[in-house]
Design a protein around this motif. Structure first.
Motif, PDB file in Angstrom:
ATOM      1  N   THR A   1     -72.371 -26.770  60.141  1.00  0.00           N
ATOM      2  CA  THR A   1     -71.779 -27.889  60.882  1.00  0.00           C
ATOM      3  C   THR A   1     -72.656 -28.287  62.069  1.00  0.00           C
ATOM      4  O   THR A   1     -72.908 -29.476  62.311  1.00  0.00           O
TER       5      THR A   1
ATOM      6  N   ARG B   1     -63.333 -23.565  51.067  1.00  0.00           N
ATOM      7  CA  ARG B   1     -63.977 -23.150  52.310  1.00  0.00           C
ATOM      8  C   ARG B   1     -64.052 -21.634  52.324  1.00  0.00           C
ATOM      9  O   ARG B   1     -63.023 -20.946  52.330  1.00  0.00           O
ATOM     10  N   SER B   2     -65.258 -21.101  52.333  1.00  0.00           N
ATOM     11  CA  SER B   2     -65.411 -19.647  52.392  1.00  0.00           C
ATOM     12  C   SER B   2     -66.844 -19.312  52.776  1.00  0.00           C
ATOM     13  O   SER B   2     -67.752 -20.132  52.618  1.00  0.00           O
TER      14      SER B   2
ATOM     15  N   PRO C   1     -63.785 -31.390  56.889  1.00  0.00           N
ATOM     16  CA  PRO C   1     -63.800 -30.392  55.809  1.00  0.00           C
ATOM     17  C   PRO C   1     -62.606 -30.594  54.872  1.00  0.00           C
ATOM     18  O   PRO C   1     -61.540 -31.058  55.286  1.00  0.00           O
TER      19      PRO C   1
ATOM     20  N   ARG D   1     -70.473 -21.393  57.965  1.00  0.00           N
ATOM     21  CA  ARG D   1     -70.052 -22.796  57.979  1.00  0.00           C
ATOM     22  C   ARG D   1     -70.286 -23.419  59.354  1.00  0.00           C
ATOM     23  O   ARG D   1     -70.678 -24.579  59.456  1.00  0.00           O
TER      24      ARG D   1
ATOM     25  N   SER E   1     -68.458 -21.525  50.190  1.00  0.00           N
ATOM     26  CA  SER E   1     -68.236 -22.942  49.895  1.00  0.00           C
ATOM     27  C   SER E   1     -68.003 -23.721  51.178  1.00  0.00           C
ATOM     28  O   SER E   1     -67.313 -23.252  52.088  1.00  0.00           O
ATOM     29  N   TYR E   2     -68.592 -24.901  51.221  1.00  0.00           N
ATOM     30  CA  TYR E   2     -68.394 -25.789  52.363  1.00  0.00           C
ATOM     31  C   TYR E   2     -68.348 -27.212  51.820  1.00  0.00           C
ATOM     32  O   TYR E   2     -69.368 -27.830  51.559  1.00  0.00           O
ATOM     33  N   TRP E   3     -67.142 -27.692  51.581  1.00  0.00           N
ATOM     34  CA  TRP E   3     -66.938 -29.063  51.119  1.00  0.00           C
ATOM     35  C   TRP E   3     -66.549 -29.918  52.326  1.00  0.00           C
ATOM     36  O   TRP E   3     -65.714 -29.506  53.142  1.00  0.00           O
TER      37      TRP E   3
END
Length: 422
Positions: free
Chosen positions: A310, A332-333, A328, A306, A195-197
């Motif tokens: 980025t 996050r994982s 962010p 991630r 996950s990347y919010w």
């Protein structure tokens, strides 16, 4: 029939014989509103502790933040292997009650279905692990290792006050873990995407709307250009590591043959998904906006980090010549998994097959869960729980009674395979 097989069968038969008790427990859990937000788990935690106490099972309370309680209870002995059964007490809000066909906190059983908010996510699974855990004590089963029940309050918002808090504080440890999260009936989830919010804020210059686009600098139009760049993440070709290609392939098979309505979603297992979730910007229609915020949910497959995402975003956004910041937040994982050959996966999968007589196998989940936290602490983990998947987080949430009973049988039997295996 070996003694262990006989013991497993005894437990399965006892779940079948006591299924009315199991369903009543799950119903009572649904009747206790535990929406998150606000996240107050006091009432449901007390109910669970009281339920366990009637079988002389001690529960330790750990308040990780105001009115959020983690419960830990263990049976067995310190020598030998250690298995964790985990579930969360919080549910997403019921939302507009007028859109439900029934009271979301009724816990009603009707036509073979258990009804209510949390029925699938995950109070039926939670009730199943609590029931199986207590059953082992009620039947005086002597375990050669330890079984720990870890009940957490803060999963639905991706919060830090449940599983990650317990792990960070050294309050739970184990050789394997099972989370009773919703899954397909033959297919536990043994891996999750990453996950990347993030929130993108684009900065402009205010001015009078009558002079746009010659005056000022419109943050919203710059944000629109930025969104188009962000959406190109989907087009990136990701090289899936060879070690997980088998898991991806079997998960595609599952989407083609089991959840056939999801066949068209197979590409998400190998792609970066991009959801533009919210946009906030401007003050009035006649004022050139000086700020626009965009919140984005990306899910990352194996083969990309991630940091790489980025770097890609910054390169492409810098080319636009806009002023922006990326911050962010939330989940996050990295993509993570437990090998199908791990003893905890085999214990669950083998007993799904044993209970159902059908072929079972683990698959990849395209979302994220608390499983990532266990893997961060080198605890092999998978997810298996009763669910009617189309209703999760929606109106008219429900689950089949037969699925609840089946999962509880698997939970009880798997303890024997995992803890008695040398």
């Amino acid at each position: 029939m070996t003694d262990l097989t006989a013991l497993k069968q005894q437990l399965i038969d006892e779940v079948e014989a006591r299924q009315d008790e199991l369903i009543e427990l799950c119903s009572n859990l649904i009747k206790i509103p535990s929406e998150n937000p606000p996240g107050d788990s006091t009432e449901i935690s007390q109910f669970i502790a009281d339920y366990l106490a009637q079988f002389d099972l001690k529960t330790d309370w750990h308040e990780s933040t105001d009115k959020m309680f983690n419960l830990i209870s263990s049976i067995g002995q310190d020598e030998g292997k250690h298995l964790i059964y985990c579930g969360h007490t919080d549910v997403v809000p019921a939302g507009d009650l007028s859109k439900w066909d029934f009271d979301p906190f009724s816990g009603e059983v009707k036509d073979g279905w258990l009804l209510g908010r949390g029925a699938s996510d995950m109070k039926a699974g939670l009730g199943g692990i609590i029931f199986a855990y207590a059953l082992l004590k009620r039947l005086h089963v002597e375990l050669p290792g330890k079984l720990t029940l870890a009940i957490v309050p803060d999963e639905e918002t991706g919060g830090e006050f449940g599983v990650p808090w317990l792990l960070e504080n050294g309050l739970i440890k184990g050789d394997g873990a099972l989370i009773a999260e919703p899954s397909s009936w033959l297919n536990p989830t043994i891996g999750q995407k990453g996950s990347y919010w993030f929130e993108l804020e684009v900065f402009g210059e205010p001015g009078h709307g009558s002079l746009s686009p010659l005056a000022g600098n419109n943050a919203i139009t710059d944000a629109i250009a930025a969104i188009e760049k962000i959406r190109t993440l989907w087009d990136l070709e990701i090289t899936i590591p060879e070690e997980v290609q088998g898991l991806i392939d079997v998960s595609k098979k599952y989407m083609r043959e089991v959840e056939k309505e999801r066949e068209r979603f197979q590409p998400v297992l190998e792609k970066i998904t991009v959801n533009i979730g919210t946009i906030q910007g401007g003050t009035k229609s006649n004022v050139i906006p000086e700020s626009c915020k965009v919140q984005v949910d990306c899910r990352l497959p194996f083969g990309v980090t991630r940091d790489e995402v980025t770097a890609y975003l910054k390169k492409n956004l810098d080319e636009l010549g806009i002023r922006y910041e990326i911050r962010p937040f939330g989940f996050r994982s990295h993509a993570n998994y437990t090998p199908a050959s791990d003893p905890v996966c085999k214990a669950i999968v083998d007993n799904i097959s044993y209970v159902t007589g059908e072929e079972a196998y683990g698959v990849m989940q395209w979302a994220s869960s608390d499983a990532r936290h266990f893997r961060d602490y080198n605890i092999p983990v998978l997810q298996y729980g009763p669910a009617y998947l189309p209703t999760i987080h929606g109106y008219n949430e429900r689950v089949r009674v037969e699925d609840i009973v089946r999962c509880a049988k698997v939970y009880a039997a798997a303890v024997i395979d995992f803890l008695f295996e040398q």
